[in-house]
Write an enzyme that holds these catalytic residues in place. Structure first.
Site, PDB file in Angstrom:
ATOM      1  N   SER A 177       7.928  -1.006   5.748  1.00  0.00           N
ATOM      2  CA  SER A 177       7.638  -1.333   4.349  1.00  0.00           C
ATOM      3  C   SER A 177       7.692  -0.145   3.400  1.00  0.00           C
ATOM      4  O   SER A 177       7.923  -0.310   2.215  1.00  0.00           O
ATOM      5  CB  SER A 177       6.270  -2.000   4.256  1.00  0.00           C
ATOM      6  OG  SER A 177       5.286  -1.172   4.852  1.00  0.00           O
ATOM      7  N   LYS A 214       6.978  -2.383  -2.667  1.00  0.00           N
ATOM      8  CA  LYS A 214       6.154  -2.806  -3.802  1.00  0.00           C
ATOM      9  C   LYS A 214       6.973  -3.117  -5.066  1.00  0.00           C
ATOM     10  O   LYS A 214       6.635  -4.015  -5.833  1.00  0.00           O
ATOM     11  CB  LYS A 214       5.119  -1.728  -4.129  1.00  0.00           C
ATOM     12  CG  LYS A 214       4.049  -1.542  -3.065  1.00  0.00           C
ATOM     13  CD  LYS A 214       3.130  -2.741  -2.992  1.00  0.00           C
ATOM     14  CE  LYS A 214       1.971  -2.507  -2.026  1.00  0.00           C
ATOM     15  NZ  LYS A 214       1.163  -3.746  -1.851  1.00  0.00           N
ATOM     16  N   GLU A 231      -3.888  -2.416 -10.154  1.00  0.00           N
ATOM     17  CA  GLU A 231      -4.752  -1.647  -9.266  1.00  0.00           C
ATOM     18  C   GLU A 231      -3.839  -0.967  -8.253  1.00  0.00           C
ATOM     19  O   GLU A 231      -2.709  -1.385  -8.047  1.00  0.00           O
ATOM     20  CB  GLU A 231      -5.731  -2.572  -8.539  1.00  0.00           C
ATOM     21  CG  GLU A 231      -5.179  -3.265  -7.279  1.00  0.00           C
ATOM     22  CD  GLU A 231      -4.045  -4.240  -7.542  1.00  0.00           C
ATOM     23  OE1 GLU A 231      -3.951  -4.768  -8.669  1.00  0.00           O
ATOM     24  OE2 GLU A 231      -3.224  -4.462  -6.621  1.00  0.00           O
TER      25      GLU A 231
END
Lengths: 399, 263
Positions: A381, A92, A114
C-alpha cells in the site's frame, strides 16, 4: 455466490455502518451522498478523475512478480501490487483526488482532514494544492513526533497542520478534532476522511475510489498469469487499501482474502490495534463497527509501531466481511512487521511502509504453505521512506 | 415518573410565565459521591430540569469545557452503570426531572433494553443522544417508549424544513434546538437567523422548545427565551461548578428564569 450489493440504501453493511452523527451534520452527509451518486454518473466527472489518476498520480501501478521473494519462501508465486509507486507514495491519493474533485463540484473551498502516519494528510494537502482548495490537517502530537518529515511536507504543500494533544495524541484523537472542526464549519468545508470509516456515505465513497487497486490487479494477474490468484493479502487499519483491493474480488469465491491487522506487542498484551481479532461491536466516529473498548463502552487506545494502523476502529464493511467469513482477518506483531520491512528491502530492493510490512509478513507465513502453481497478491500500500528513521531508532541502526 | 413528569414540570413553568432553565452537569465531575448534593443544589436554585451528562471518551459534539469535564469524570471512575446506581439510590430525595445526555456507545455496550429498564427504575425522565439522528433512532426508540422515558430530539440550524417538522413531531418532553452551527461551549453572540429558526420550531412543535449550545449568560437566556420556552446551559454551568462558584450558578439561574420582558 449471490451478487454482493453492500451497502444498502441506508448505508448498512449487514449489521454494520450507518450514519451515527449529530443532526447538524446530517444534511451535509445526505448532500454528499447525492452529489457523489450524481458525480459518478457524470462522464465529465469520471473522465476528469481518470485523467488525474493516469497523468498526475501515475496509474496504473505495476503488478510486480517478486521472483526473489518467491524463490526464498519456496511456495506460492508472490506478486506485489505497487501502490507505493503512486504520486505521494501510497494508495491514499486514489481517494483524496476523487474527494477533492467532489469538494470542488459541491462549490466548497475548504477541506479538513485527519492523518495518522501523515500519508493521508500529504495526499490531501497535495490534491488541495492542485485544485486550489484551502486545507487543514489534524494530526496527533505523538504522530507529529513520529512523522516530522510528513508534517513539513504538508506545510510545504500549503496545508495548515494542527496538533492534537487530547487522548493519546494519535489517529483517533485527530479524527475527533477533524469531526469537531467539520461540525463548526460544515457550511463551507468538506471533510476528506482518510479511510473506509466514518458515517455513510464515506465508507462507500472511499471503497469505490480505492477499488481501482483491485480492478487493476484482477486484469493484470490475468494477463501475467492467466488465472485469478488463490490468495490476496492486505493490511487493515481503518482498511481502505484492503477494501479497495478486496472489493473487486468479493464475488470470486475461490480467491481467499486475508486482512492483516496490527498485533502491536501481541493481542494477549492488550497493546495492539487488531480491532477485529480483539475488539467488539460499538459506535465510533459515525459508524457501527468493531472497536477496541472497555466494558463500559469507553474507547481504548490502540497501539502499533505503524502510525497508519494505530486506530481503535475498523471500516464497517470489514466488520461485515468478518462476520460473514468472506475475509479472514489475522494479525502481525510489531516485531514480525519490522522483520518483513527489512526482508523485503533486502530481497527485492523495495522498502515497504510499516503498514504494508504487516501484509508482507503474513504473506511470508502463507506462501511456504502453498504450492508453486498457486499465487498470492500482496497489496503493497505504501513506500517505507517515511519509516526509515523510526525503524533505525527501533533496531539501533545495526543491520 | 418519566415522560409525564418531565412534561408536567415544564408546562407548569410555562403556565406560571417563567422561562425554562435546564442546566447541564457532568455526572462524576468532582466525584459521584457529590452527585446528589449537586442535583439538590441545582433544584434549589430553581432550575426546571437537569440535563445529566454521561462522560464519553470521544465526545465529538462537545467543545473543550465539556471535554475536560468528561475526562475528569472518567478519571474518577464514572461509568453509566455507577451513575444509574447513584440515581437509583437517591431518587426519593429529589423532585426535579432528570434528563440524561449520553453518546450512543455507552448505552449500546450496557444493552439498550437493560438501559431503558434500569434508567426508568433510577428515576430518569428523559434522554438526549447527540449522535443518534432520526435515521438510526429505531434501535432505541421502542425500548424508551416501553419504559416511558421521554426521547428528546435535537434540531439543528442546518436542518431543512421537512426535517425540522419531523423532529418537532417526534420529540418528547421538549425539543432541543441546537442554537449554533458548532460544538458546545460559550459564544459571545448567536447568529441573527437563530430567532427565525426558533420561531419556526415553536410553530412546528407541540412540546416546549429549549435552545441550547453557546448560551452562557442571562442576557442570552432572555433574548432566546423570547422566541422559545427557555434555554439549556452547559459549558458555563460546568465551568462554574468546577470552580465551586455556587453563588454565580444560583444568580445565573435566578436571573434567567425571571418572568420579566417576556412579551
Amino acid at each position: 455466490m449471490t451478487a454482493y450489493t453492500m451497502p444498502d440504501k441506508t448505508g448498512k453493511y449487514g449489521d454494520f455502518g450507518g450514519r451515527f452523527v449529530p443532526e447538524l451534520l446530517m444534511p451535509a452527509v445526505l448532500e454528499l451522498e447525492e452529489e457523489y451518486e450524481t458525480a459518478m454518473k457524470d462522464p465529465d466527472f469520471t473522465s476528469k478523475l481518470n485523467y488525474y489518476l493516469k497523468q498526475y498520480i501515475g496509474r496504473e501501478t505495476p503488478l510486480y512478480f517478486a521472483e526473489q521473494l518467491t524463490k526464498n519462501l519456496g511456495g506460492a508465486k508472490v506478486y506485489l501490487k505497487r501502490e507505493d509507486l503512486n504520486h505521494t507514495g501510497a494508495h491514499k491519493i486514489n481517494n483524496t483526488i476523487g474527494q477533492a474533485l467532489l469538494t470542488a463540484r459541491m462549490g466548497k473551498k475548504k477541506v479538513v482532514a485527519e492523518t495518522g502516519a501523515g500519508q493521508h494528510g500529504v495526499a490531501t494537502a497535495t490534491v488541495c494544492a492542485l485544485l486550489d482548495l484551502e486545507c487543514i490537517v489534524f494530526m496527533g502530537e505523538e504522530d507529529i513526533r513520529r512523522q516530522k518529515l510528513n508534517v513539513f511536507r504538508m506545510e510545504l504543500l500549503g496545508a495548515e497542520v494542527r496538533s492534537v494533544s487530547q487522548g493519546s495524541g494519535t489517529l483517533k484523537d485527530a479524527v475527533n478534532e477533524a469531526l469537531r472542526y467539520w461540525v463548526n464549519h460544515v457550511e463551507d468545508t468538506h471533510y476528506i476522511i482518510g479511510s473506509v470509516v466514518g458515517p455513510h456515505p464515506f465508507p462507500k465513497i472511499v471503497r469505490d475510489l480505492q477499488s481501482v487497486i483491485g480492478s487493476e490487479t484482477k486484469k493484470q494477474i490475468m494477463e501475467q498469469n492467466g488465472k485469478l490468484p488463490e490468495a490476496v493479502v492486505a493490511c487493515v487499519g481503518g482498511g481502505s487499501n484492503a477494501m479497495g483491493m478486496f472489493y473487486p474480488f468479493i464475488e470470486d469465491k475461490d480467491v481467499a482474502l486475508f486482512g492483516v491487522e496490527a498485533g502491536g506487542a501481541g493481542i494477549e498484551t492488550n497493546k495492539h490495534a487488531a480491532t477485529l481479532s480483539g475488539g467488539d461491536i460499538g459506535v465510533l466516529h459515525g459508524t457501527m463497527t468493531y472497536l477496541l473498548q472497555d466494558e463500559h463502552g469507553q474507547i481504548e487506545e490502540a497501539s502499533s509501531i505503524s502510525a497508519g494502523l494505530d486506530y481503535p476502529g475498523v471500516g464497517p464493511e470489514h466488520s461485515h466481511l468478518h462476520e460473514t467469513n468472506r475475509v479472514t482477518y489475522t494479525s502481525i506483531t510489531d516485531e514480525e512487521a519490522l522483520d518483513a520491512f527489512q526482508y523485503l528491502s533486502k530481497t527485492e530492493g523495495i522498502i515497504p511502509a510499516l503498514e504494508s510490512s504487516h501484509a508482507v509478513a503474513y504473506a511470508m507465513k502463507l506462501a511456504p504453505e502453498m504450492s508453486p502453481d498457486e499465487t498470492i497478491v500482496i497489496c503493497l500500500s505504501g513506500r517505507g521512506d517515511k519509516d526509515v528513521e523510526q525503524v533505525k531508532d527501533r533496531i539501533g541502526g545495526e543491520l | 415518573m418519566g415522560k409525564a413528569k418531565l412534561e408536567k414540570a415544564l408546562h407548569e413553568k410555562i403556565k406560571s410565565n417563567q422561562n425554562i432553565f435546564a442546566p447541564y452537569i457532568m455526572a462524576g465531575d468532582g466525584g459521584l459521591d457529590i452527585l446528589e448534593e449537586r442535583i439538590n443544589f441545582i433544584q434549589d436554585c430553581g432550575a426546571s430540569a437537569i440535563e445529566l451528562g454521561i462522560p464519553f471518551s470521544d465526545p465529538v459534539a462537545d467543545g473543550p469545557t465539556i471535554q475536560e469535564a468528561g475526562i475528569r469524570a472518567l478519571d474518577n471512575g464514572t461509568t453509566l452503570t455507577n451513575v444509574l446506581e447513584t440515581l437509583q439510590s437517591t431518587k426519593e430525595n429529589r423532585s426535579i426531572p432528570i434528563v440524561i445526555m449520553t453518546y450512543l456507545n455507552p448505552i449500546l455496550v450496557y444493552g439498550i433494553e437493560k438501559f431503558a429498564k434500569d434508567a426508568a427504575n433510577a428515576g430518569v425522565d428523559g434522554i438526549i443522544i447527540p449522535d443518534l439522528p432520526m435515521e438510526e433512532e429505531h434501535i432505541i426508540s421502542p425500548s424508551l417508549s416501553d419504559h416511558d422515558i421521554a426521547f428528546v430530539r435535537l434540531a439543528a440550524m442546518t436542518s431543512p424544513k421537512e426535517r425540522l417538522v419531523e423532529l418537532a413531531k417526534r420529540s418528547e418532553g421538549f425539543l432541543y434546538a441546537v442554537a449554533v452551527n458548532g460544538t458546545t461551549g460559550a459564544r459571545t453572540k448567536h447568529d441573527t437567523n437563530v430567532t427565525s429558526y426558533l420561531d419556526d420550531l415553536k410553530k412546528y412543535s407541540d412540546v416546549p422548545v429549549l435552545a441550547g449550545f453557546g448560551v452562557s449568560n442571562s442576557e442570552q437566556a432572555h433574548a432566546l427565551s423570547k422566541h422559545c420556552d427557555g434555554v439549556i446551559v452547559g459549558s458555563k454551568i460546568v465551568q462554574l461548578l468546577h470552580e465551586k462558584q455556587f453563588k454565580e450558578v444560583n444568580r445565573l439561574i435566578q436571573e434567567s428564569i425571571l418572568a420579566e420582558v417576556k412579551s
